[in-house]
Design a protein around this motif. Structure first.
Motif: not given
Lengths: 214, 178
Positions: B129-145
């Motif tokens: 939530k915080a990242t979305k609020a701080v940076n509108r262009n944030a790209i989320f990535a799941i890096d899983a084993d």
């Protein structure tokens, strides 16, 4: 011979000096490149060993927003792919709930993950449901992430061919112009829940879950 | 009287190094320009992730505006799966650390130095939530084993869905042989 040569050396140098008294006009000059080459090699080795050429890639996924209202979907327009705990994948179109409807003869079919691209291509381009097929991917909670990505990858591979195939046809848009058919991808991902497992077991799939066998 | 030519005995020999140096320089320049050093979030990662393979429709992992969610099997405790959250933009982390109200003191301290922090699911939700609020262009990535169970991935997907983040990425490794 070798010793004699060494002894004779200073003499010959002297001689050379004497004969070459006339200074040659120098046109260029020499720089000792050795330290430069040393450093260059050192840096080269460093970069060679620390560089990894394969960068991680990303696969984008969009999930539909949570909706609370029930949406009616035609059974014939729903393609379900189930990924089981042990890595087997089954697919079916429509429903397989034989408890609710005993006359249902629809059965899930086993498919290799590598073949899902052909399945998705074929199902999405069936004449009567063309471009309206909804793909539902159900995954067992204990299934490996690796296999899930493999299935998604297969669906993405198929998507490229589907778009290509659809763009050959034309449709009439709102302005009355004929434009290439736009692909509308409908895809959703969910957990293979107990209900789904029961349905699969009822339709003859063995070992859906380890708990069922025990 | 012609002076007989005295042949100097050669003790060593000279190789023209120019082509070698040329090639070496060329390689060096190439490698220097193509090298991209690890981001801080990646460098803070204490574990190795064996990424799943994919061949289609893949793009390079972005270097900016990226929020990474690492899911990894704990080395010491194989039954335990841990979530880590990291940023590639230092400014995003700093803004969240200094302004976001729901952050526990302990985490705030860790974020002074680290770019990647271990989180639980509640904290993960807050950070998304915080990242979305701080940076509108944030790209989320799941890096899983690749050996992680789908359960953990599903948890993250659900958390993201709850925070209205419906577009995200899976970090994969390009399949080299088909």
């Amino acid at each position: 011979m070798a010793g004699g040569g060494a002894l004779g050396r200073p003499e010959s140098v002297k001689k050379g000096k004497k004969t070459n008294r006339k200074k040659k006009k120098r046109l260029g000059f020499h720089v000792d490149m050795t330290p430069l080459v040393d450093i260059t090699f050192l840096l080269l080795m460093f970069f060679l060993f620390t560089t990894t050429m394969l960068k991680p890639q990303v696969m984008e996924m969009r999930i539909p927003p949570e909706i609370y209202a029930q949406v009616e979907v035609k059974a014939s327009e729903l393609l379900t792919i189930c990924l089981l705990e042990d890595g087997r994948t089954y697919w079916y179109v429509g429903t397989i709930d034989i408890e609710k409807d005993p006359t249902n003869t629809n059965r899930p079919q086993l498919i290799k993950i590598d073949s899902i691209k052909y399945l998705a291509f074929e199902q999405n381009l069936k004449p009567n449901v063309k471009n309206r097929m909804i793909t539902l991917f159900k995954i067992d909670e204990k299934a490996k992430y690796d296999l899930m990505v493999s299935v998604l990858d297969q669906l993405n591979i198929a998507e490229m061919s589907i778009i290509e195939e659809l763009s050959k046809e034309t449709e009439v848009n709102e302005q009355g112009q004929s434009v290439p058919v736009q692909r509308k991808r409908k895809f959703t991902i969910s957990v293979l829940n107990e209900d789904d497992k029961k349905q699969l077991t009822n339709t003859g799939v063995e070992g859906v879950s380890k708990d069922v066998i025990q | 009287m012609p002076v007989p030519k005295i042949r100097k005995k050669r003790m060593g020999f000279v190789i023209d190094m120019t082509p070698l140096v040329d090639i070496t320089f060329l390689l060096l320049v190439f490698l220097m320009f193509t090298t991209k050093f690890k981001s801080e979030a990646e460098a803070d990662q204490q574990f190795t992730i064996a990424r799943p393979f994919a061949s289609a429709d893949t793009a390079k992992l972005p270097e900016k505006d990226l929020a990474l969610i690492n899911i990894d099997i704990d080395d010491k405790n194989p039954t335990d799966t841990a979530y880590y959250f990291g940023w590639t933009n230092t400014s995003d982390r700093d803004t969240i650390r200094d302004t976001y109200p729901d952050l526990p003191e302990e985490l705030r301290k860790t974020l002074q130095v680290e770019m990647l922090v271990r989180v639980d699911t509640i904290m993960l939700s807050h950070l998304i939530k915080a990242t979305k609020a701080v940076n509108r262009n944030a790209i989320f990535a799941i890096d899983a084993d690749k050996d992680v169970n789908f359960k953990y991935i599903n948890t993250v997907i659900n958390i993201m869905n709850k925070n209205n983040q419906r577009v995200f990425n899976y970090v994969t490794q390009k399949r080299t042989s088909e």
